[in-house]
Design a protein around this motif. Sequence first.
Motif, short mmCIF file in Angstrom:
data_model
loop_
_atom_site.label_atom_id
_atom_site.label_comp_id
_atom_site.label_asym_id
_atom_site.label_seq_id
_atom_site.Cartn_x
_atom_site.Cartn_y
_atom_site.Cartn_z
N UNK A 154 32.81 32.31 49.74
CA UNK A 154 33.78 33.23 49.15
C UNK A 154 33.66 33.24 47.63
N UNK A 155 33.54 34.44 47.08
CA UNK A 155 33.48 34.66 45.63
C UNK A 155 34.65 35.56 45.25
N UNK A 156 35.35 35.28 44.14
CA UNK A 156 36.47 36.14 43.75
C UNK A 156 36.08 37.62 43.73
N UNK A 157 36.89 38.45 44.39
CA UNK A 157 36.53 39.86 44.59
C UNK A 157 36.45 40.65 43.30
N UNK A 158 37.20 40.26 42.28
CA UNK A 158 37.21 41.03 41.03
C UNK A 158 35.89 40.92 40.27
N UNK A 159 35.05 39.97 40.65
CA UNK A 159 33.78 39.79 39.94
C UNK A 159 32.81 40.93 40.24
N UNK A 160 32.87 41.47 41.44
CA UNK A 160 31.91 42.51 41.81
C UNK A 160 32.62 43.84 42.07
N UNK A 161 31.85 44.92 41.97
CA UNK A 161 32.35 46.26 42.30
C UNK A 161 32.26 46.46 43.81
N UNK A 162 31.11 46.10 44.37
CA UNK A 162 30.89 46.15 45.81
C UNK A 162 30.31 44.81 46.23
N UNK A 163 30.81 44.27 47.33
CA UNK A 163 30.37 42.96 47.80
C UNK A 163 28.88 43.01 48.15
N UNK A 164 28.04 42.25 47.44
CA UNK A 164 26.60 42.27 47.75
C UNK A 164 26.27 41.72 49.14
N UNK A 165 27.20 40.95 49.72
CA UNK A 165 26.98 40.42 51.07
C UNK A 165 27.13 41.51 52.13
N UNK B 61 27.13 47.59 42.28
CA UNK B 61 27.57 46.27 42.74
C UNK B 61 28.18 45.44 41.61
N UNK B 62 27.59 45.53 40.41
CA UNK B 62 28.05 44.71 39.29
C UNK B 62 28.15 45.56 38.02
N UNK B 63 29.22 45.36 37.27
CA UNK B 63 29.42 46.13 36.04
C UNK B 63 28.42 45.76 34.95
N UNK B 64 27.95 44.52 34.95
CA UNK B 64 27.07 44.04 33.89
C UNK B 64 26.32 42.82 34.38
#
Length: 223
Positions: free
Chosen positions: A11-22, A65-68
């Motif tokens: 589990x990774x905090x959801x706010x870190x990604x735009x779309x879950x890479x999993x 998936x990721x903002x930066x």
Amino acid sequence: MERLLSNIKISVPEKIYVKDPESSELGKRMVKHSIILIDEIGFEGFTFKKLGDRIDSNESSIYRYFESKHMLLLYITSWYWSWIEYQLVIETHNLTSAEKLRNAIRIVTRSVKEDTSFSHIDEVILHRIIVNENSKSFLTKEVDNENQEGYFVVYKRIIHRLRDMILEVNPEYPYPSSLASTIIEASLHQHFLKDHFVSITDCGNTVTPTDFLMNLVLNTITS
């Protein structure tokens, strides 16, 4: 342990990604090859364009998936600490207080072996990135805001677990949080030194960071 972990989603905090890479094969390839590429060229040289070239995908698809690249680094470091936390939970279950602390120190300081439960992530390479790049995930001007958003919750949770184990062994020890965070950061530092600055560490082929920190912690809290 491998059978247990195979049924667990890290589990990774959801706010870190735009779309879950999993959630997709593209996302998993993105994570897999970002780890390999950061290991090869370093985080400073890493770009989404280079990652896109590596996985034969448009740079724009990575931004879905990721903002930066900073957020991607936060993702892979959070994934690592979550993976370590599961090991802590499983490998310290039903142990005495002293055994629990010793085992926890081994888990968070030992050299990493590949875990076949997660085929898209090479944990050995990821550990090298954590040693070399982990501090870059929080040594930023945005750290306070990101901390409030919960980006470092897994990292802090591991330190809290270690803190509680230290207090189980010695409830009177006055600096449990400082010692717990020192275990984590000193381990990464000693792994870095033994690979790059061998003249300023005793860790190497015969002495491991685990040996050093086990001695340091147990002598500190039992003296």
